[in-house]
Design a protein around this motif. Sequence first.
Motif, PDB file in Angstrom:
ATOM      1  N   SER A  70       0.797  -1.327  -0.139  1.00 41.00           N
ATOM      2  CA  SER A  70       0.012   0.026   0.281  1.00 41.00           C
ATOM      3  C   SER A  70       0.823   1.359   0.152  1.00 41.00           C
ATOM      4  CB  SER A  70      -0.802   0.048   1.249  1.00 41.00           C
ATOM      5  OG  SER A  70      -1.958  -1.097   1.189  1.00 41.00           O
ATOM      6  N   GLU A  71       1.905   1.176   1.005  1.00 40.35           N
ATOM      7  CA  GLU A  71       2.735   2.320   0.738  1.00 40.35           C
ATOM      8  C   GLU A  71       3.654   2.412  -0.617  1.00 40.35           C
ATOM      9  OE1 GLU A  71       6.652   3.800   3.487  1.00 40.35           O
ATOM     10  OE2 GLU A  71       5.973   2.126   3.903  1.00 40.35           O
ATOM     11  N   ASP A 123       2.219   1.877  -3.359  1.00 45.11           N
ATOM     12  CA  ASP A 123       1.363   2.276  -4.258  1.00 45.11           C
ATOM     13  C   ASP A 123       1.142   3.941  -4.260  1.00 45.11           C
ATOM     14  OD1 ASP A 123      -0.888   1.578  -6.194  1.00 45.11           O
ATOM     15  OD2 ASP A 123      -2.113   2.725  -4.959  1.00 45.11           O
ATOM     16  N   ARG A 124       1.109   4.150  -2.790  1.00 45.24           N
ATOM     17  CA  ARG A 124       1.000   5.714  -2.489  1.00 45.24           C
ATOM     18  C   ARG A 124       2.288   6.511  -2.919  1.00 45.24           C
ATOM     19  NH1 ARG A 124      -1.136   3.545   2.044  1.00 45.24           N
ATOM     20  NH2 ARG A 124       0.799   3.906   3.291  1.00 45.24           N
ATOM     21  N   ASN A 125       3.429   5.959  -2.722  1.00 41.13           N
ATOM     22  CA  ASN A 125       4.852   6.553  -3.346  1.00 41.13           C
ATOM     23  C   ASN A 125       5.018   6.613  -4.873  1.00 41.13           C
ATOM     24  OD1 ASN A 125       5.952   6.660  -0.648  1.00 41.13           O
ATOM     25  ND2 ASN A 125       6.932   4.692  -0.771  1.00 41.13           N
ATOM     26  N   GLU A 172       2.263   7.209  -6.681  1.00 41.87           N
ATOM     27  CA  GLU A 172       1.572   8.421  -7.231  1.00 41.87           C
ATOM     28  C   GLU A 172       2.295   9.605  -6.702  1.00 41.87           C
ATOM     29  OE1 GLU A 172      -3.047   9.994  -6.246  1.00 41.87           O
ATOM     30  OE2 GLU A 172      -2.125   9.152  -4.533  1.00 41.87           O
ATOM     31  N   ALA A 189      -4.009   5.760  -8.136  1.00 38.34           N
ATOM     32  CA  ALA A 189      -3.378   5.116  -6.699  1.00 38.34           C
ATOM     33  C   ALA A 189      -4.640   4.389  -6.145  1.00 38.34           C
ATOM     34  CB  ALA A 189      -3.067   6.090  -5.677  1.00 38.34           C
ATOM     35  N   ASN A 213      -6.788   2.870  -2.889  1.00 41.26           N
ATOM     36  CA  ASN A 213      -7.005   3.608  -1.496  1.00 41.26           C
ATOM     37  C   ASN A 213      -6.182   2.456  -0.425  1.00 41.26           C
ATOM     38  OD1 ASN A 213      -7.878   4.911   0.761  1.00 41.26           O
ATOM     39  ND2 ASN A 213      -9.545   3.582   1.110  1.00 41.26           N
TER      40      ASN A 213
END
Length: 481
Positions: free
Chosen positions: A151-152, A154-156, A158, A240, A242
């Motif tokens: 998840s992290e 995926d955020r990175n 973006e 991204a 959620n």
Amino acid sequence: MSISSALTNAMTGLRAAGHTSETISANIANAMTPGYGVRTVALSSSEFGGVSIDGVTRNVDPALLGDRGLASAASNNASDRTEFLTNYEDFLGIADDPNSLASRIAQFESSLITAASRPDAPERLDSAVNAAKDLATLISTASKDIQDARSEADRNIELQINQLNSNLSSVQELNRQITRTTVLGGDTSALEDNRQALVDEISAIVPVRQIDRDNGQIALYSTGGAILLDGGTAEIEFTAANRVTAYMTKSGGQLSGLTINGYDARTGSENGRLGGGSLGAQFEIRDELGVEAQTQLDALARDIIERFQDPAVDSTLATGDAGLFTDDGAAFDSVNEVGISDRLGINVAVDKQEGGESWRLRDGINAVTQGDVGDARQLQALSETMLVNRTPASGDFGAGSFSLIGLASTLTSQLGATRGQAQQTQAFTSTQYNELNQLVLAEGVDTDQELQRLMLVEQTYAANARMIQAVDEMMQTILGL
């Protein structure tokens, strides 16, 4: 030489000395400024006499800067991969760590043997149940840890895509400003410094090669073959998620890939269009390393559940009944293997916190009433099934069959080997980047050399001033005649 020629030579010399001293002062003031290119004033003899200022030259080595950018991308890529693998390995622990996966399995086996030696002792049965719960909790938490890392990542992705698009737009604007300034005959050094700083930031995310264009402009191409900037900028898009779960993969369509100018772009670690830097590492963590770690952990969880739901181990179980370890309370179903490690738990029938009784560990999971408190056969069967060599039905453990502790050890050994290789790569790429960065810094401002140049400029200034003074004295003499 006429008096007017001497005066012209001296005046142009003073202007050149003043401009040079200003440039030297700027060099010294920016000695510690990242990306600053050393300036020198280009001088030549004027056809009308005296000294002509031809402009300011920014002294950099484009090839060295390009190599440093590629090394920066490789170092960031290796560092991010190593961090993920190290964190995961630390969570599973090494063999002699009392809280490691291997130690939890050994503690559970030991607790069953201890309980079998005194099957009538409730505290020993409770201890065995707690050891089973601790093992299930560690595996379940490790699964959550993998998905948190995905998840992290995926955020990175973006964040880095947004930064990449912003920096590309800024470089494009600086290209325009440099072209305008060049056409007007101005000094573009400061603009080129700013542009180089942005290119360095881009290179840390995506390894790029810089190509010079007309009028001071540059084009940027990724080493994977994508055109990022060449007149116009590429439009890079990413959506991204959620929250990333074990069921979500890019290949399955639940997670976003990349598009460049509306076309899908490869993101794999071997052939990614924007791979090789920190962005490529985040895609690898999300779509390859994380998925592989989850698959191996799910295979281990499956093996644990299947060992203890076998009616041959617990005669109170029928085919399809959940055993000591469960998939969120249910028996294992191959259709639901993905994410099973996250759902791993112990049967509520033996969990006092859920209304169960630990004596069912001795008498059978589905036992309605207590049996002979001195009968240790069921406990011995549970202990013995952990030692049975089984061929894993899923995962990638190579050929052969394993006991439960052997399977766990193989998993952690594979992880350790992968982490070790990643650390070796990180050490190499980090050293390479540091060496290239030192070479770039060595090409930067040498304050000792600049001060020596300033002393020469002062001498030049004094000589030209003395010439003007001599001309003035000559004029005064002539006027006094």
